[in-house]
Design a protein around this motif. Structure first.
Motif, PDB file in Angstrom:
ATOM      1  N   GLN A  38       0.837  -1.205   0.000  1.00  0.00           N
ATOM      2  CA  GLN A  38       0.000   0.000   0.000  1.00  0.00           C
ATOM      3  C   GLN A  38       0.873   1.256   0.000  1.00  0.00           C
ATOM      4  N   ALA A  39       1.950   1.251   0.774  1.00  0.00           N
ATOM      5  CA  ALA A  39       2.859   2.401   0.805  1.00  0.00           C
ATOM      6  C   ALA A  39       3.517   2.592  -0.555  1.00  0.00           C
ATOM      7  N   THR A  69       0.937   4.032  -3.001  1.00  0.00           N
ATOM      8  CA  THR A  69       0.687   5.438  -2.700  1.00  0.00           C
ATOM      9  C   THR A  69       1.842   6.308  -3.178  1.00  0.00           C
ATOM     10  N   ALA A  70       3.068   5.850  -2.952  1.00  0.00           N
ATOM     11  CA  ALA A  70       4.233   6.618  -3.367  1.00  0.00           C
ATOM     12  C   ALA A  70       4.312   6.730  -4.887  1.00  0.00           C
ATOM     13  N   GLN A  93       0.352   8.568  -6.062  1.00  0.00           N
ATOM     14  CA  GLN A  93      -0.102   9.831  -5.487  1.00  0.00           C
ATOM     15  C   GLN A  93       1.044  10.687  -4.973  1.00  0.00           C
ATOM     16  N   GLY A  99       3.393   9.917  -2.676  1.00  0.00           N
ATOM     17  CA  GLY A  99       3.490   9.792  -1.219  1.00  0.00           C
ATOM     18  C   GLY A  99       4.891  10.086  -0.713  1.00  0.00           C
ATOM     19  N   ASP A 100       5.021  10.068   0.581  1.00  0.00           N
ATOM     20  CA  ASP A 100       6.290  10.363   1.248  1.00  0.00           C
ATOM     21  C   ASP A 100       7.320   9.274   0.939  1.00  0.00           C
ATOM     22  N   THR A 135       8.463   7.179   3.997  1.00  0.00           N
ATOM     23  CA  THR A 135       7.538   6.113   4.378  1.00  0.00           C
ATOM     24  C   THR A 135       7.734   4.890   3.493  1.00  0.00           C
ATOM     25  N   LEU A 136       7.968   5.124   2.203  1.00  0.00           N
ATOM     26  CA  LEU A 136       8.204   4.020   1.277  1.00  0.00           C
ATOM     27  C   LEU A 136       9.471   3.255   1.648  1.00  0.00           C
TER      28      LEU A 136
END
Length: 93
Positions: free
Chosen positions: A45-46, A49-50, A53, A55-56, A59-60
């Motif tokens: 999911q991370a 998202t990265a 969208q 994402g950070d 976090t990835l």
């Protein structure tokens, strides 16, 4: 007679814990497998998202490191199980 009854009651109370149901190895393995799958899902999911969208990235990277650690742990456990199985096969009958 009273001393005997007291000793019997004391021994019964001390051994009562041995009669209670203990968690089995199967339950522990099921829990570990569920934790492993949850880690993989969170990492996926991370990553999604990265990628989609923006994402950070921190976090990835953290999610990928957790996934790598989980996979290495699973491989180590698998190797130990295979090694134990091979040892059992080598036992003389």
């Amino acid at each position: 007679m009273d001393i005997r009854n007291a000793l019997i009651a004391q021994n019964y109370a001390s051994n009562l814990a041995a009669t209670k149901a203990q968690p089995t190895a199967g339950a522990a393995l099921t829990g570990a497998a569920q934790d492993f799958m949850a880690t993989l899902r969170q990492s996926e999911q991370a990553a999604m998202t990265a990628m989609t969208q923006g994402g950070d990235p921190h976090t990835l990277v953290q999610a990928l490191a957790q996934t790598e650690l989980a996979v290495q742990t699973a491989v180590t456990v698998r190797d130990k199980v295979v090694e134990a199985y091979q040892e059992i096969l080598r036992m003389p009958v």
